[in-house]
Design an enzyme around this catalytic site. Structure first.
Site, PDB file in Angstrom:
ATOM      1  CG  HIS A 136      69.980 -45.981  -7.656  1.00 38.34           C
ATOM      2  ND1 HIS A 136      69.599 -44.776  -8.036  1.00 38.34           N
ATOM      3  CD2 HIS A 136      71.129 -45.908  -8.305  1.00 38.34           C
ATOM      4  CE1 HIS A 136      70.639 -44.119  -8.731  1.00 38.34           C
ATOM      5  NE2 HIS A 136      71.441 -44.990  -8.788  1.00 38.34           N
TER       6      HIS A 136
ATOM      7  CG  ASP B 173      72.521 -42.753 -11.481  1.00 37.80           C
ATOM      8  OD1 ASP B 173      73.348 -42.641 -10.430  1.00 37.80           O
ATOM      9  OD2 ASP B 173      71.877 -43.702 -11.857  1.00 37.80           O
TER      10      ASP B 173
ATOM     11  CD  GLU C 147      78.150 -45.938 -11.503  1.00 37.51           C
ATOM     12  OE1 GLU C 147      77.454 -45.382 -10.718  1.00 37.51           O
ATOM     13  OE2 GLU C 147      78.040 -46.933 -12.359  1.00 37.51           O
TER      14      GLU C 147
ATOM     15  CG  HIS D 105      75.850 -43.556  -7.889  1.00 33.57           C
ATOM     16  ND1 HIS D 105      74.796 -44.417  -8.235  1.00 33.57           N
ATOM     17  CD2 HIS D 105      75.773 -43.438  -6.473  1.00 33.57           C
ATOM     18  CE1 HIS D 105      74.287 -45.041  -6.842  1.00 33.57           C
ATOM     19  NE2 HIS D 105      74.939 -44.266  -6.082  1.00 33.57           N
TER      20      HIS D 105
END
Ligand SMILES: [Zn+2]
Length: 246
Positions: A157, A164, A222, A225
């Protein structure tokens, strides 16, 4: 009397102690300016914290431009969770809901959105570029080495190449059913978790498939993500949105 023992006559002396003091104070005052304007090295990481240095990297490689996703995917839905208190930290970490990514990521997202729109779906972004210091702040609040971005490696990120996101129904704008809510730090959030309803698995697999088709790789922990896969080294950035004019 030898010259060196002659008493100092400050009136005639061209050198004044206040000159050196003034220079010293000037240097001390400038010190923070220098340290802010330079890029920093933390945990042996090279982190760009000066917008001017970022501009220089973009001059050399235009693909390093950090652009608003909305400029490339106008109908994309934004729900930037860290600009609210509706997140795992119950804390507002961004002043404004801003979604920035590097240029090739924005172009790839446009292709994802085109594919999804043709099927009646669309993307909703929860988070995109995140300044490095926010990753550190998050880790201080929740020092979990499995799920959290680590200060000693930095997060993708921070490089502007991670997202996300989830899927929405294009007509109702409602989110499709997914295995867990965003940022749920549980086993069911693993993208290969299978003890779920058929509908939920179908939705998650659609997201994974369309993202993979356009160059993204899902995070192993996740489902929401995704990292953009690229040979280019996109530097870690610690520039707040407002310093970039957002
Ligand atoms: Zn993420």
């Amino acid at each position: 009397m030898p010259k060196r023992f002659r008493p100092m006559n400050w009136k005639n002396c061209t050198y004044k102690p206040c000159d050196s003091m003034r220079n010293l104070i000037f240097l001390i005052l400038l010190l923070p300016v220098f340290s802010f304007s330079q890029s920093t090295i933390k945990y042996n990481l090279y982190i760009i914290s000066d917008p001017k240095i970022l501009k220089e990297t973009i001059k050399k490689d235009p693909n390093k431009a950090l652009v608003p996703i909305k400029d490339y995917v106008p109908n994309i839905a934004l729900d930037i969770k860290y600009a609210t208190t509706q997140n795992v930290f119950y804390t507002q970490l961004y002043k404004k809901p801003v979604a920035l990514v590097r240029l090739p990521v924005a172009k790839a997202l446009a292709a994802v959105q085109k594919d999804l729109n043709a099927q009646g779906y669309g993307l909703k972004i929860y988070d995109a570029y995140r300044p490095y210091s926010v990753t550190c702040q998050m880790f201080e609040m929740l020092p979990d080495t499995l799920y959290m971005g680590l200060p000693w490696t930095g997060s993708k990120h921070n490089r502007g190449i991670a997202l996300d996101l989830t899927l929405i129904d294009l007509k109702t704008k409602k989110e499709l059913k997914m295995p867990t809510p965003f940022d749920a730090l549980v086993y069911a959030a693993h993208p290969e978790f299978m003890k779920l309803s058929e509908e939920v698995i179908k939705n998650r697999e659609l997201l994974k498939t369309v993202m993979k088709k356009h160059g993204f790789k899902v995070d192993p922990m996740e489902w929401w993500h995704f990292n953009f896969v690229s040979d280019t080294v996109f530097e870690l950035l610690d520039i707040p949105f407002e310093k970039m004019g957002f």
